[in-house]
Write an enzyme that holds these catalytic residues in place. Structure first.
Site, PDB file in Angstrom:
ATOM      1  N   SER A   4     -33.193 -59.175  -5.733  1.00  0.00           N
ATOM      2  CA  SER A   4     -31.999 -59.374  -6.550  1.00  0.00           C
ATOM      3  C   SER A   4     -31.941 -58.442  -7.747  1.00  0.00           C
ATOM      4  O   SER A   4     -32.968 -58.035  -8.300  1.00  0.00           O
ATOM      5  CB  SER A   4     -31.969 -60.826  -7.048  1.00  0.00           C
ATOM      6  OG  SER A   4     -30.902 -61.046  -7.944  1.00  0.00           O
ATOM      7  N   ASN A   5     -30.701 -58.151  -8.162  1.00  0.00           N
ATOM      8  CA  ASN A   5     -30.471 -57.487  -9.440  1.00  0.00           C
ATOM      9  C   ASN A   5     -30.835 -58.382 -10.614  1.00  0.00           C
ATOM     10  O   ASN A   5     -30.968 -57.913 -11.743  1.00  0.00           O
ATOM     11  CB  ASN A   5     -28.988 -57.109  -9.577  1.00  0.00           C
ATOM     12  CG  ASN A   5     -28.630 -55.836  -8.844  1.00  0.00           C
ATOM     13  OD1 ASN A   5     -29.488 -55.026  -8.512  1.00  0.00           O
ATOM     14  ND2 ASN A   5     -27.344 -55.648  -8.586  1.00  0.00           N
TER      15      ASN A   5
ATOM     16  N   ASP B 242     -30.288 -61.547  -0.786  1.00  0.00           N
ATOM     17  CA  ASP B 242     -29.700 -61.377  -2.105  1.00  0.00           C
ATOM     18  C   ASP B 242     -29.560 -62.769  -2.722  1.00  0.00           C
ATOM     19  O   ASP B 242     -29.509 -63.778  -2.003  1.00  0.00           O
ATOM     20  CB  ASP B 242     -28.335 -60.698  -1.968  1.00  0.00           C
ATOM     21  CG  ASP B 242     -27.570 -60.672  -3.265  1.00  0.00           C
ATOM     22  OD1 ASP B 242     -28.074 -60.078  -4.230  1.00  0.00           O
ATOM     23  OD2 ASP B 242     -26.475 -61.269  -3.315  1.00  0.00           O
TER      24      ASP B 242
END
Length: 225
Positions: free
Chosen positions: A121-122, A8
């Site tokens: 990742s977002n 992340d």
């Protein structure tokens, strides 16, 4: 042993409080100096909450928009809504978030051991590119995967599917690393071996799927991989 190490980005590799901290250190920021830790905490929490709510309501928007919305809420919460210049400065600094101190060495060790390393990742693609370039860690990464390609946020399984689609690997070949307990729960349920980076010493989330490993920072990731 893991073949693919997936990280992340925000809160895991990059310090999400760094933007508010850096701005507070600048001259003339007395009002921010008094509240920057609170601002950073509210900003991050709203940023995450908005991704979850948008996923539940099937109303995806890029992470950069969510980041701006979260900042606007946080600035109002701490009484800084009358400072548009500060807002723009904080947003600019978010593109240059500092990595945690151990990140470059840890990634270099993984690459030296022949591991495939990537971000999942977002974050929006351009945001991630800015952060990776600013941190100087792009040389250690085989890919930077953004949810923009699937238009849904973590912890949707569609996001975790991106790893196998990119690298052609089995779930059991993946070591997934995140500082977010909810992300770890999603990845564990998906079938990844997971590492929760618990810098704050928080309790484990009361969710069905638990982390396999819990670390206080990233420095010993190469020993697990």
């Amino acid at each position: 042993m893991a073949k693919v190490c997936i990280f992340d980005a925000y809160g895991t590799l990059f310090d999400v409080a760094a933007a508010a901290r850096a701005a507070a250190d600048e001259p003339g920021r007395e009002a921010l100096q008094a509240v920057w830790p609170e601002l950073a905490e509210h900003w991050r929490l709203k940023q995450l909450q908005y991704t979850w709510l948008r996923t539940i309501t099937d109303d995806y928007t890029p992470f950069w928009e969510v980041t701006k919305d979260g900042l606007d809420w946080a600035m109002e919460k701490v009484g800084l809504t009358d400072d548009p210049e500060l807002r723009e400065r904080l947003l600019a600094l978010y593109w240059e978030l500092a990595p945690y101190r151990e990140v470059p060495i840890m990634l270099a060790q993984l690459k030296a051991a022949g591991k495939t390393c990537a971000i999942l990742s977002n974050g929006s693609k351009d945001m991630l590119e800015g952060a990776v370039d600013s941190a100087g860690i792009g040389v250690f990464l085989d890919a930077v995967l953004s949810v923009e390609d699937v238009d849904i946020f973590k912890p949707s399984s569609e996001v975790y599917d991106m790893v196998g689609n990119e690298f052609g690997c089995a779930k059991e070949d993946v070591l997934f690393v995140s500082s977010n307990g909810w992300d770890i729960a999603g990845a564990s349920g998906y079938g990844f071996e997971t590492v929760w980076v618990n810098r704050a010493g928080d309790p484990v989330d009361r969710l069905p799927h638990q982390p396999k490993h819990v670390l206080s920072d990233l420095s010993t990731i190469p020993e697990l991989a």
